[in-house]
Design a protein around this motif. Structure first.
Motif, mmCIF file in Angstrom:
data_model
loop_
_atom_site.group_PDB
_atom_site.id
_atom_site.type_symbol
_atom_site.label_atom_id
_atom_site.label_comp_id
_atom_site.label_asym_id
_atom_site.label_seq_id
_atom_site.Cartn_x
_atom_site.Cartn_y
_atom_site.Cartn_z
ATOM 1 N N UNK A 192 0.829 -1.198 0.000
ATOM 2 C CA UNK A 192 0.000 0.000 0.000
ATOM 3 C C UNK A 192 0.869 1.255 0.000
ATOM 4 N N UNK A 193 2.009 1.192 0.671
ATOM 5 C CA UNK A 193 2.914 2.331 0.769
ATOM 6 C C UNK A 193 4.320 1.881 0.397
ATOM 7 N N UNK A 194 5.096 2.821 -0.078
ATOM 8 C CA UNK A 194 6.495 2.512 -0.376
ATOM 9 C C UNK A 194 7.280 2.528 0.926
ATOM 10 N N UNK A 195 7.943 1.434 1.239
ATOM 11 C CA UNK A 195 8.665 1.327 2.498
ATOM 12 C C UNK A 195 9.880 2.244 2.506
ATOM 13 N N UNK A 196 10.045 2.987 3.573
ATOM 14 C CA UNK A 196 11.196 3.853 3.743
ATOM 15 C C UNK A 196 12.384 3.010 4.206
ATOM 16 N N UNK A 197 13.510 3.131 3.508
ATOM 17 C CA UNK A 197 14.680 2.322 3.852
ATOM 18 C C UNK A 197 15.864 3.159 4.330
ATOM 19 N N UNK A 198 15.909 4.431 3.951
ATOM 20 C CA UNK A 198 17.046 5.273 4.327
ATOM 21 C C UNK A 198 16.785 5.973 5.656
ATOM 22 N N UNK A 199 17.856 6.186 6.383
ATOM 23 C CA UNK A 199 17.770 6.896 7.655
ATOM 24 C C UNK A 199 18.989 7.789 7.805
ATOM 25 N N UNK A 200 18.773 9.098 7.831
ATOM 26 C CA UNK A 200 19.876 10.045 7.923
ATOM 27 C C UNK A 200 20.506 10.003 9.310
ATOM 28 N N UNK A 201 21.806 10.214 9.355
ATOM 29 C CA UNK A 201 22.507 10.202 10.640
ATOM 30 C C UNK A 201 22.411 11.539 11.371
ATOM 31 N N UNK A 202 21.947 12.574 10.678
ATOM 32 C CA UNK A 202 21.772 13.877 11.327
ATOM 33 C C UNK A 202 20.707 14.674 10.593
ATOM 34 N N UNK A 203 20.157 15.660 11.266
ATOM 35 C CA UNK A 203 19.087 16.458 10.696
ATOM 36 C C UNK A 203 19.657 17.484 9.718
ATOM 37 N N UNK A 204 19.045 17.580 8.536
ATOM 38 C CA UNK A 204 19.474 18.540 7.531
ATOM 39 C C UNK A 204 19.000 19.940 7.925
ATOM 40 N N UNK A 205 19.652 20.949 7.360
ATOM 41 C CA UNK A 205 19.298 22.342 7.655
ATOM 42 C C UNK A 205 17.840 22.613 7.291
ATOM 43 N N UNK A 206 17.402 22.083 6.159
ATOM 44 C CA UNK A 206 16.027 22.282 5.715
ATOM 45 C C UNK A 206 15.037 21.686 6.706
ATOM 46 N N UNK A 207 15.347 20.480 7.211
ATOM 47 C CA UNK A 207 14.464 19.843 8.188
ATOM 48 C C UNK A 207 14.442 20.628 9.502
ATOM 49 N N UNK A 208 15.595 21.150 9.908
ATOM 50 C CA UNK A 208 15.664 21.944 11.131
ATOM 51 C C UNK A 208 14.804 23.192 11.003
ATOM 52 N N UNK A 209 14.801 23.794 9.819
ATOM 53 C CA UNK A 209 13.985 24.977 9.598
ATOM 54 C C UNK A 209 12.507 24.634 9.655
ATOM 55 N N UNK A 210 12.140 23.495 9.053
ATOM 56 C CA UNK A 210 10.752 23.040 9.109
ATOM 57 C C UNK A 210 10.300 22.830 10.548
ATOM 58 N N UNK A 211 11.176 22.214 11.328
ATOM 59 C CA UNK A 211 10.853 21.919 12.729
ATOM 60 C C UNK A 211 10.710 23.211 13.534
ATOM 61 N N UNK A 212 11.590 24.159 13.272
ATOM 62 C CA UNK A 212 11.544 25.415 14.021
ATOM 63 C C UNK A 212 10.316 26.248 13.676
ATOM 64 N N UNK A 213 9.743 26.021 12.479
ATOM 65 C CA UNK A 213 8.550 26.763 12.058
ATOM 66 C C UNK A 213 7.254 26.165 12.604
ATOM 67 N N UNK A 214 7.315 24.974 13.167
ATOM 68 C CA UNK A 214 6.112 24.330 13.690
ATOM 69 C C UNK A 214 5.727 24.915 15.044
ATOM 70 N N UNK A 215 4.426 24.961 15.296
ATOM 71 C CA UNK A 215 3.934 25.429 16.593
ATOM 72 C C UNK A 215 3.587 24.203 17.435
ATOM 73 N N UNK A 216 4.604 23.646 18.088
ATOM 74 C CA UNK A 216 4.395 22.429 18.878
ATOM 75 C C UNK A 216 3.946 22.732 20.307
ATOM 76 N N UNK A 217 4.239 23.938 20.786
ATOM 77 C CA UNK A 217 3.963 24.271 22.187
ATOM 78 C C UNK A 217 2.495 24.101 22.579
#
Length: 211
Positions: free
Chosen positions: A5-30
């Motif tokens: 049903x879904x394509x299985x994810x096989x890769x796993x990054x060893x660290x967070x990319x700058x783009x992902x960090x920016x996405x995370x910082x823009x989220x309102x998790x509080x």
């Protein structure tokens, strides 16, 4: 062979990319963390409380490279509907503009009144969305790690069986690395039971006495 049903994810990054960090910082998790604090008084079988479990599930998702805002927000409040008496679901809806999507995902991974545990897990496995399966696998990884602090062998055996029968097939659909971690956790928990002689004791109980 049936198509996944879904394509299985096989890769796993060893660290967070700058783009992902920016996405995370823009989220309102509080706002979601504030709602989850209602779980602080809810004790867990392995110790600690349910609020910490929400944060742990969030951390596991980020560790696996998931920076989907709805998924992460849902992970923070995924047990609120089930474990906070008379919880007002509108609190999630009104948390921010994604609140309705977040609540829909939370309800997908919430056990319904007419479901036993096996029916609940089977529903997610058979008809759950990709987000629901990812969230449930991260939730189970957190629970399986906590299982190392549980001393009730019957509970450990049942939980390992559930994980093998329902969560492994779920993880195999969506993320190979989650699948691998769950297998490892099952093996270590069952080894604990073997080292403690639990299986030998259960075998003796089930063997009829000789005439």
């Amino acid at each position: 062979m049936a198509k996944r049903k879904y394509e299985m994810k096989t890769e796993r990054s060893s660290k967070m990319a700058v783009e992902q960090m920016q996405q995370l910082s823009d989220m309102r998790l509080a706002p979601y963390m504030q709602l989850a604090t209602g779980l602080i008084g809810k004790a867990r079988h392995a110790g600690g409380n349910m609020f910490r479990h929400q944060m742990d599930t969030l951390a596991i998702l980020i560790d696996y490279g998931y920076i989907d805002s709805v998924l992460l927000k849902a992970s923070i409040v995924h047990d609120t509907v089930e474990d906070i008496p008379d919880f007002d679901r509108n609190l999630i809806i009104n948390a921010d503009k994604e609140g309705k999507e977040v609540l829909d995902l939370v309800l997908e991974v919430t056990r319904r009144d007419d479901e036993d545990k096996k029916q609940f897990l089977r529903r997610i496995l058979d008809t759950g969305s990709q987000r629901a399966k990812i969230l449930k696998c991260a939730d189970r990884i957190s629970n399986m790690i906590s299982l190392g602090y549980v001393t009730d062998p019957t509970f450990i055996e049942r939980y390992c069986d559930e994980t093998e029968f329902f969560l492994l097939p779920m993880a195999l659909e969506i993320d190979f690395n989650m699948y691998h971690e769950l297998i490892t956790l099952i093996m270590t928990r069952r080894r604990y039971l073997e080292d403690g002689g639990y299986f030998c004791k259960t075998e003796k109980k089930s063997t009829p006495p000789k005439k």
